[in-house]
Design an enzyme around this catalytic site. Structure first.
Site, PDB file in Angstrom:
ATOM      1  N   TRP A 185     -22.726  16.445   8.211  1.00 25.69           N
ATOM      2  CA  TRP A 185     -23.474  15.303   8.766  1.00 25.69           C
ATOM      3  C   TRP A 185     -23.549  15.344  10.287  1.00 25.69           C
ATOM      4  O   TRP A 185     -22.590  15.728  10.960  1.00 25.69           O
ATOM      5  CB  TRP A 185     -22.760  14.006   8.376  1.00 25.69           C
ATOM      6  CG  TRP A 185     -23.191  13.459   7.053  1.00 25.69           C
ATOM      7  CD1 TRP A 185     -23.517  14.176   5.931  1.00 25.69           C
ATOM      8  CD2 TRP A 185     -23.324  12.079   6.700  1.00 25.69           C
ATOM      9  NE1 TRP A 185     -23.839  13.329   4.909  1.00 25.69           N
ATOM     10  CE2 TRP A 185     -23.730  12.034   5.347  1.00 25.69           C
ATOM     11  CE3 TRP A 185     -23.132  10.880   7.382  1.00 25.69           C
ATOM     12  CZ2 TRP A 185     -23.953  10.837   4.674  1.00 25.69           C
ATOM     13  CZ3 TRP A 185     -23.352   9.691   6.708  1.00 25.69           C
ATOM     14  CH2 TRP A 185     -23.765   9.670   5.369  1.00 25.69           C
TER      15      TRP A 185
ATOM     16  N   ASP B 123     -24.149   9.924  13.585  1.00 26.27           N
ATOM     17  CA  ASP B 123     -22.972  10.507  14.236  1.00 26.27           C
ATOM     18  C   ASP B 123     -21.815   9.519  14.340  1.00 26.27           C
ATOM     19  O   ASP B 123     -20.669   9.910  14.503  1.00 26.27           O
ATOM     20  CB  ASP B 123     -23.328  10.952  15.668  1.00 26.27           C
ATOM     21  CG  ASP B 123     -23.831  12.387  15.716  1.00 26.27           C
ATOM     22  OD1 ASP B 123     -23.476  13.172  14.811  1.00 26.27           O
ATOM     23  OD2 ASP B 123     -24.569  12.715  16.654  1.00 26.27           O
TER      24      ASP B 123
ATOM     25  N   SER C  65      -6.742   0.249  12.942  1.00 27.14           N
ATOM     26  CA  SER C  65      -7.540   1.454  13.145  1.00 27.14           C
ATOM     27  C   SER C  65      -8.175   1.409  14.530  1.00 27.14           C
ATOM     28  O   SER C  65      -8.432   0.340  15.079  1.00 27.14           O
ATOM     29  CB  SER C  65      -8.633   1.504  12.072  1.00 27.14           C
ATOM     30  OG  SER C  65      -9.738   2.259  12.493  1.00 27.14           O
TER      31      SER C  65
ATOM     32  N   PRO D 143      -3.590   3.199  14.756  1.00 30.92           N
ATOM     33  CA  PRO D 143      -3.669   4.660  14.784  1.00 30.92           C
ATOM     34  C   PRO D 143      -5.089   5.156  14.998  1.00 30.92           C
ATOM     35  O   PRO D 143      -6.056   4.480  14.676  1.00 30.92           O
ATOM     36  CB  PRO D 143      -3.166   5.065  13.398  1.00 30.92           C
ATOM     37  CG  PRO D 143      -3.434   3.887  12.531  1.00 30.92           C
ATOM     38  CD  PRO D 143      -3.363   2.668  13.413  1.00 30.92           C
ATOM     39  N   THR D 144      -5.184   6.355  15.535  1.00 31.26           N
ATOM     40  CA  THR D 144      -6.445   7.065  15.608  1.00 31.26           C
ATOM     41  C   THR D 144      -6.793   7.583  14.213  1.00 31.26           C
ATOM     42  O   THR D 144      -6.154   7.218  13.229  1.00 31.26           O
ATOM     43  CB  THR D 144      -6.344   8.198  16.648  1.00 31.26           C
ATOM     44  OG1 THR D 144      -7.649   8.737  16.850  1.00 31.26           O
ATOM     45  CG2 THR D 144      -5.387   9.295  16.219  1.00 31.26           C
TER      46      THR D 144
ATOM     47  N   CYS E 222     -11.105   1.847  15.216  1.00 32.10           N
ATOM     48  CA  CYS E 222     -12.471   1.297  15.170  1.00 32.10           C
ATOM     49  C   CYS E 222     -12.527  -0.161  15.628  1.00 32.10           C
ATOM     50  O   CYS E 222     -13.606  -0.723  15.757  1.00 32.10           O
ATOM     51  CB  CYS E 222     -13.073   1.448  13.787  1.00 32.10           C
ATOM     52  SG  CYS E 222     -12.351   0.339  12.565  1.00 32.10           S
TER      53      CYS E 222
ATOM     54  N   GLY F 207      -0.730   4.744  -0.972  1.00 36.02           N
ATOM     55  CA  GLY F 207      -1.804   5.338  -0.175  1.00 36.02           C
ATOM     56  C   GLY F 207      -1.279   6.396   0.779  1.00 36.02           C
ATOM     57  O   GLY F 207      -0.069   6.649   0.859  1.00 36.02           O
TER      58      GLY F 207
ATOM     59  N   GLY G 259       0.820  -1.218   0.000  1.00 38.48           N
ATOM     60  CA  GLY G 259       0.000   0.000   0.000  1.00 38.48           C
ATOM     61  C   GLY G 259       0.847   1.258   0.000  1.00 38.48           C
ATOM     62  O   GLY G 259       0.474   2.263   0.601  1.00 38.48           O
ATOM     63  N   HIS G 260       1.990   1.218  -0.678  1.00 37.28           N
ATOM     64  CA  HIS G 260       2.958   2.337  -0.621  1.00 37.28           C
ATOM     65  C   HIS G 260       2.480   3.597  -1.332  1.00 37.28           C
ATOM     66  O   HIS G 260       3.073   4.654  -1.163  1.00 37.28           O
ATOM     67  CB  HIS G 260       4.304   1.899  -1.198  1.00 37.28           C
ATOM     68  CG  HIS G 260       4.336   1.794  -2.693  1.00 37.28           C
ATOM     69  ND1 HIS G 260       3.609   0.854  -3.383  1.00 37.28           N
ATOM     70  CD2 HIS G 260       4.999   2.527  -3.630  1.00 37.28           C
ATOM     71  CE1 HIS G 260       3.827   1.008  -4.685  1.00 37.28           C
ATOM     72  NE2 HIS G 260       4.656   2.005  -4.865  1.00 37.28           N
TER      73      HIS G 260
END
Length: 307
Positions: free
Chosen positions: A203, A270, A108, A164-165, A110, A14, A11-12
């Site tokens: 949103w 949200d 991530s 990461p956040t 999430c 991105g 993924g270099h």
């Protein structure tokens, strides 16, 4: 470690992969390899295995993923689950089978439960249910974390996961259908400014809290993981402070120079109410972020204007 050690960055091209490439080059690493998705389909197990066997990298950094914001995740659950599983499983398994000495898996925030206590600690993983809108992506990433943990536990290999956040910065995705909140706001405010400072519709309610990290700071964390033997399998990577989406919007509006109104569409979701990460484990080992949010937004808007 040797600066000529062969490092493959999946993924270099991105946002994350390109930032990691820049950071490694800046530190004098000279033997970096990358393949575009056209050159190597990471969803194809045999092609990935053949590539790793042919190239024999000593380190693999997995920054490849199918990513997107709430809308993209919600509308495309199957590819967000399956393609991410395919990409990471093929890379992790090939790295294990071919004795790659270090594997760095990027995930991530999430992965953590929707209503976990704040700030999020690594040990909160799998203690409650996920945010429904991006659970498909989260489940894939949790599987990657667990695969790296299992290899570390069973075979004592240096496989580590960095979570990461919310990230932003150069090479971000500014497409309004598939982007995350910060780049989408930059584009919306810029286009509204160009359109005689037209009102901007955003949103949700603006009340959720979010933490943001400039991608160059994450790249420094990856560099830190490349050059260190980290003692545990999972580390959060964030700033340790968050702001409301409303405050983010006002900061971006000011940076862009938009003078119109902001309207909030409360019929739109949200997402998770708050996602602040506890990154103290990695900070105690010696990494810390350097770019504050206002400076980072200014740099990112500058990049957006140039590109």
């Amino acid at each position: 470690m040797n600066k000529s050690t062969k490092i493959y960055i999946a993924g270099h091209r991105g946002m994350v992969g390109s930032a990691v490439w820049r950071a490694l080059e800046r530190e004098g690493h000279t033997n970096l390899i990358g393949k575009t998705s056209k050159e190597l389909d990471l969803r194809d197990q045999n092609k990935v295995l053949d590539f790793i066997e042919h190239e024999r990298p000593e380190i693999i950094i997995d920054a490849a993923a199918k990513v997107g914001g709430i809308l993209a995740n919600n509308d495309n659950p199957y590819p967000f689950l399956m393609e991410n599983l395919q990409i990471q499983n093929n890379l992790i398994d090939a790295a294990h089978k071919l004795d790659v000495s270090k594997f760095i898996f990027l995930g991530s925030s999430c992965i953590y439960p929707k209503y976990a206590a704040q700030p999020l600690k690594e040990e909160y993983l799998l203690t409650d249910s996920l945010e429904p809108t991006n659970q498909w992506y989260a489940i894939a990433k949790i599987a990657g974390v667990k695969a790296c943990e299992a290899i570390r536990k069973q075979y004592d290999k240096d496989f580590v996961s960095l979570m990461p956040t919310n990230l932003y910065g150069p090479n971000d995705n500014f497409d309004l259908q598939s982007s995350h909140v910060l780049p989408a706001m930059i584009r919306k405010f810029h286009e509204a400014k160009e359109n005689n400072h037209a009102p901007v519709m955003l949103w949700g309610s603006g009340t959720p809290m979010r933490e943001f990290l400039h991608v160059d700071d994450l790249a420094e964390a990856v560099l830190f993981a490349v050059e260190s033997n980290l003692p545990e399998h999972l580390y959060n990577v964030g700033m340790g402070t968050d702001i409301t989406i409303k405050m983010l919007a006002e900061t971006i509006q000011k940076t862009v120079g938009h003078q119109g109104e902001i309207h909030w569409d409360s019929t739109k979701p949200d997402g998770t109410p708050r996602k602040l990460m506890d990154s103290s484990k990695l900070e105690q080992l010696g990494w810390k972020y350097k770019i504050d949010l206002e400076e980072g937004i200014l740099r990112t808007y500058g990049w957006y204007l140039k590109n």
